[in-house]
Enzyme design. Sequence first.
Site, PDB file in Angstrom:
ATOM      1  CG  ASN A  54     -42.311  50.450   7.424  1.00  0.00           C
ATOM      2  OD1 ASN A  54     -41.239  51.032   6.714  1.00  0.00           O
ATOM      3  ND2 ASN A  54     -41.812  49.488   8.279  1.00  0.00           N
ATOM      4  CG  HIS A  60     -38.861  45.528  10.131  1.00  0.00           C
ATOM      5  ND1 HIS A  60     -38.533  46.850  10.859  1.00  0.00           N
ATOM      6  CD2 HIS A  60     -39.052  44.707  10.524  1.00  0.00           C
ATOM      7  CE1 HIS A  60     -38.343  46.406  12.283  1.00  0.00           C
ATOM      8  NE2 HIS A  60     -38.486  45.138  12.174  1.00  0.00           N
ATOM      9  CB  SER A 104     -40.961  42.178   6.460  1.00  0.00           C
ATOM     10  OG  SER A 104     -40.605  40.605   6.565  1.00  0.00           O
ATOM     11  CG  ASP A 139     -41.936  47.988  12.527  1.00  0.00           C
ATOM     12  OD1 ASP A 139     -41.641  47.961  11.746  1.00  0.00           O
ATOM     13  OD2 ASP A 139     -41.024  48.001  13.716  1.00  0.00           O
TER      14      ASP A 139
HETATM   15  C1  GAR Z   1     -33.177  49.391   5.995  1.00  0.00           C
HETATM   16  O1  GAR Z   1     -32.831  48.281   6.118  1.00  0.00           O
HETATM   17  C2  GAR Z   1     -34.799  49.585   6.390  1.00  0.00           C
HETATM   18  O2  GAR Z   1     -35.172  47.702   6.260  1.00  0.00           O
HETATM   19  C3  GAR Z   1     -34.826  49.990   7.850  1.00  0.00           C
HETATM   20  O3  GAR Z   1     -33.964  51.557   7.842  1.00  0.00           O
HETATM   21  C4  GAR Z   1     -32.701  50.858   6.265  1.00  0.00           C
HETATM   22  C5  GAR Z   1     -32.625  52.261   5.284  1.00  0.00           C
HETATM   23  O4  GAR Z   1     -31.665  51.796   4.926  1.00  0.00           O
HETATM   24  N1  GAR Z   1     -35.682  50.151   8.589  1.00  0.00           N
HETATM   25  C6  GAR Z   1     -36.254  50.075   9.671  1.00  0.00           C
HETATM   26  O5  GAR Z   1     -35.301  49.621  10.271  1.00  0.00           O
HETATM   27  C7  GAR Z   1     -37.301  50.414  10.283  1.00  0.00           C
HETATM   28  N2  GAR Z   1     -37.970  49.696  11.327  1.00  0.00           N
HETATM   29  P1  GAR Z   1     -31.957  53.144   3.077  1.00  0.00           P
HETATM   30  O6  GAR Z   1     -31.942  54.430   4.366  1.00  0.00           O
HETATM   31  O7  GAR Z   1     -30.268  53.413   3.523  1.00  0.00           O
HETATM   32  O8  GAR Z   1     -32.690  53.174   2.943  1.00  0.00           O
END
Ligand code: GAR
Length: 217
Positions: A109, A111, A138, A147
């Site tokens: 994952n 985060h 991370s 997480d």
């Molecule tokens: C990313 O920034 C990722 O870190 C976050 O969602 C976004 C997805 O963007 N993830 C979380 O918050 C998970 N807890 P994307 O759809 O443009 O890749």
Amino acid sequence: MSSKKVVILISGSGSNLQAFIDKQNRGELGGQVTTVISNKADAYGLVRAQNAGIEAIALEHTDFGSREAFDLALAEKIETLNPDLIILAGFMRILTSQFVERFKGKLLNIHPSLLPKYPGLHTHRRALENKDEFHGTSVHFVTEELDGGPIIAQSRLSLNSASNEQTVMQDVQRLEHQLYPEVASWFLNGRLVMEKEGVNFDGQKLRSPIIYGEDQS
Ligand code: GAR
């Protein structure tokens, strides 16, 4: 071409998915993204997958009566694909422990915080409100704890008085697009293993997360 198979789970825009596609197209991923699954049918990431000739599946959680039922259907679908690595890329669902247990050790994952700081939502806002000097993103192995799995690598940036939630989100995503496919390539090349006590990288126990990229802090 490498035969290692990668399945990517998304819920939204899929900009991280795009970074995987780009790395694969440069021949640098060490594997092939065979399938993208979204729990939302209107996720733009599904269009990105189709444009790249990758199988794109919508499996809507709202079609299931419970979290357990959705996760079971998702797990069964993934098992038919027999992936070497499963990437959560903006997959905004809490996974059941049964799901996590089934794929333990091959589930990554990303985060948007310097874990263990700020698990959960609104990470950029929380870092700004707390006037943190550093923020970032991370990549970690997924365990039952939200997480909370062993952290593999982080990219950092410094916050300043001009930072706001929008600029920080963009800056963090720019870092993510470098970091995440790179960490995946380490895994696909056999350099990264999840062990009971944490992460093994290149045959050694990782004592602290790898700081990846230009350290802008
Ligand atoms: C990313 O920034 C990722 O870190 C976050 O969602 C976004 C997805 O963007 N993830 C979380 O918050 C998970 N807890 P994307 O759809 O443009 O890749």
